[in-house]
Design a protein around this motif. Sequence first.
Motif, PDB file in Angstrom:
ATOM      1  N   THR A 357       0.739  -1.258   0.051  1.00 13.19           N
ATOM      2  CA  THR A 357      -0.072   0.050   0.014  1.00 13.19           C
ATOM      3  C   THR A 357       0.782   1.183   0.046  1.00 13.19           C
ATOM      4  O   THR A 357       0.399   2.436  -0.453  1.00 13.19           O
ATOM      5  CB  THR A 357      -0.923   0.011   1.098  1.00 13.19           C
ATOM      6  OG1 THR A 357      -0.184  -0.208   2.630  1.00 13.19           O
ATOM      7  CG2 THR A 357      -1.805  -1.121   1.014  1.00 13.19           C
ATOM      8  N   ASP A 368      -1.544   3.090  -2.085  1.00 12.57           N
ATOM      9  CA  ASP A 368      -2.792   3.235  -0.934  1.00 12.57           C
ATOM     10  C   ASP A 368      -3.708   1.915  -1.136  1.00 12.57           C
ATOM     11  O   ASP A 368      -3.718   1.440  -1.997  1.00 12.57           O
ATOM     12  CB  ASP A 368      -3.405   4.323  -0.945  1.00 12.57           C
ATOM     13  CG  ASP A 368      -4.141   4.704  -2.363  1.00 12.57           C
ATOM     14  OD1 ASP A 368      -4.932   3.807  -2.715  1.00 12.57           O
ATOM     15  OD2 ASP A 368      -4.531   5.990  -2.677  1.00 12.57           O
ATOM     16  N   GLU A 369      -4.314   1.919  -0.111  1.00  7.79           N
ATOM     17  CA  GLU A 369      -5.584   0.881   0.097  1.00  7.79           C
ATOM     18  C   GLU A 369      -6.542   1.001  -0.749  1.00  7.79           C
ATOM     19  O   GLU A 369      -7.361  -0.198  -1.390  1.00  7.79           O
ATOM     20  CB  GLU A 369      -6.048   0.625   1.516  1.00  7.79           C
ATOM     21  CG  GLU A 369      -5.109   0.374   2.686  1.00  7.79           C
ATOM     22  CD  GLU A 369      -5.674   0.163   4.207  1.00  7.79           C
ATOM     23  OE1 GLU A 369      -6.929   0.449   4.194  1.00  7.79           O
ATOM     24  OE2 GLU A 369      -4.933   0.124   4.981  1.00  7.79           O
ATOM     25  N   GLN A 370      -6.977   2.135  -1.266  1.00  2.51           N
ATOM     26  CA  GLN A 370      -8.089   2.291  -2.222  1.00  2.51           C
ATOM     27  C   GLN A 370      -7.831   1.653  -3.739  1.00  2.51           C
ATOM     28  O   GLN A 370      -8.363   0.828  -4.243  1.00  2.51           O
ATOM     29  CB  GLN A 370      -8.401   3.616  -2.514  1.00  2.51           C
ATOM     30  CG  GLN A 370      -9.684   3.887  -3.186  1.00  2.51           C
ATOM     31  CD  GLN A 370     -11.106   3.316  -2.711  1.00  2.51           C
ATOM     32  OE1 GLN A 370     -11.158   3.320  -1.555  1.00  2.51           O
ATOM     33  NE2 GLN A 370     -11.467   2.271  -3.341  1.00  2.51           N
ATOM     34  N   ARG A 371      -6.692   1.775  -3.904  1.00  4.06           N
ATOM     35  CA  ARG A 371      -6.069   1.014  -5.240  1.00  4.06           C
ATOM     36  C   ARG A 371      -6.215  -0.479  -5.056  1.00  4.06           C
ATOM     37  O   ARG A 371      -6.297  -1.211  -6.037  1.00  4.06           O
ATOM     38  CB  ARG A 371      -4.828   1.570  -5.844  1.00  4.06           C
ATOM     39  CG  ARG A 371      -4.909   3.170  -6.416  1.00  4.06           C
ATOM     40  CD  ARG A 371      -3.452   3.521  -6.964  1.00  4.06           C
ATOM     41  NE  ARG A 371      -3.664   4.696  -7.511  1.00  4.06           N
ATOM     42  CZ  ARG A 371      -3.539   5.976  -6.911  1.00  4.06           C
ATOM     43  NH1 ARG A 371      -3.215   5.987  -5.746  1.00  4.06           N
ATOM     44  NH2 ARG A 371      -3.489   6.984  -7.420  1.00  4.06           N
ATOM     45  N   LEU A 373      -7.905  -2.282  -3.188  1.00  3.07           N
ATOM     46  CA  LEU A 373      -9.342  -2.631  -3.085  1.00  3.07           C
ATOM     47  C   LEU A 373     -10.034  -2.543  -4.309  1.00  3.07           C
ATOM     48  O   LEU A 373     -10.672  -3.547  -4.798  1.00  3.07           O
ATOM     49  CB  LEU A 373     -10.458  -1.580  -2.224  1.00  3.07           C
ATOM     50  CG  LEU A 373      -9.833  -1.753  -0.666  1.00  3.07           C
ATOM     51  CD1 LEU A 373     -10.828  -0.574  -0.185  1.00  3.07           C
ATOM     52  CD2 LEU A 373     -10.394  -3.017  -0.059  1.00  3.07           C
ATOM     53  N   ASP A 374      -9.606  -1.581  -5.440  1.00  2.00           N
ATOM     54  CA  ASP A 374     -10.238  -1.435  -6.738  1.00  2.00           C
ATOM     55  C   ASP A 374      -9.727  -2.727  -7.389  1.00  2.00           C
ATOM     56  O   ASP A 374     -10.307  -3.371  -8.146  1.00  2.00           O
ATOM     57  CB  ASP A 374      -9.504  -0.191  -7.138  1.00  2.00           C
ATOM     58  CG  ASP A 374     -10.385   0.849  -6.928  1.00  2.00           C
ATOM     59  OD1 ASP A 374     -11.461   0.667  -5.975  1.00  2.00           O
ATOM     60  OD2 ASP A 374      -9.866   2.002  -7.030  1.00  2.00           O
TER      61      ASP A 374
END
Length: 417
Positions: A357, A368-371, A373-374
């Motif tokens: 991350t 990062d975590e959002q990428r 998750l995506d």
Amino acid sequence: MRGLALFQGMADERLARLTARVTEQQLAAGELLFAQGDVADTCYVVLDGELDVVAHLGDFELQLEICRPGQIIGEMALIDGSPRSATARARAATHVAVLDKGAFVEMLRSNPALTLDLLRSTTTRLRRTSQNMIDDMAAKHAELARAYDELQAAQAERIRLSRIEEELAVARRIQQLFLPRQLPQPAGWQLAAYNRGAHEVGGDFFDCIPLPGGDLGLVVADACGKGVPAALFVALTRSLVRAASLAPAAFQHGGSAQAAPLADTIGLTNDYIATEHGASHMFITLFYGQLNTHSGAMRYVNAGHNSPMLFGPGGVLRSELESSSLPLGIVPHHRFEMRETTIARGDMLLCFSDGITEAMDASGALFDEQRLLDAMRAHADLPAAALVERLVEVVDGFVGGAPQSDDMTLLLIKCEA
């Protein structure tokens, strides 16, 4: 010419005859009077200005002397008939008298004292030139000796660095042997993992420990720091966790000879590190899950590590298994909180280190975590091994050509639907 010391002892009549045979030449600054190797049929007397006399040794230029007014130059080639042994170049605007071989011989015959002075001058110049060359050769020898010493030192340093690189490469291979060569694949489950150090040796590790009764011990850890110290700490922690996990419980609390309880495994590892190695100020974040592969129930301890992500079908995030305790090695006899969750059919548990991350591109932006998750949502239908491979490709694609800043570890557990 009468004003020059060279001709002051010559009779007027002879000087007049000599002068009649002499021509004069003007040189601009930097202009050559003659060059080394030229065929010689004249010599020169400096009337005004100065001449540099230099010899060329390959690409190197050695200054032999400076000829000033009253000095004769170029006579040696007339005496022995050899080509010019040096180059004469004007230092500034210079005026010279030019004597052909006949005029030079007449000058010597008409004045024995001049001949003796010329011989003395030539001998002195040869001695001076020889000494200059000897001194220059000594200086070059000293310079070569220094260069040789520096080369030897550089070679020794290169050998030392090469040995360090070889030792680190061996250490990296040994460290890779600490990781499971093959992950167990219980019926109905898929497991896949990935580990890549930022340096020759890394501070991350994962493990999958088959426990009695069919349970699996799932471990992902990240030692503080990087390089060799972190790698040594990883080796210590991994060995302690494995040994404590597989030690008969009777050795700890007098129970039956089954795998040690999760809390005891973490507690024993923490106490040893904090007590025996506390002075090193090293610690390690660790997630340890004890998975029942029959029911999907999992007890776990998260000791300061990144929160593993539990996904439902389609890559929808169900929950994050957040940290509830300090990292290992900070406080002896620390009480680690144990929690429970269930990995149901179609679910996936993704454990990772912060090297995923916090992977950075050239501008310093984080993955990062959002990428993450995506990426999980976009590729959730892939088998576990292919999904892990795809996640690494996504991270590397984001980073581009930027250097890897931290160790990267992934451990994926997928319960088939």
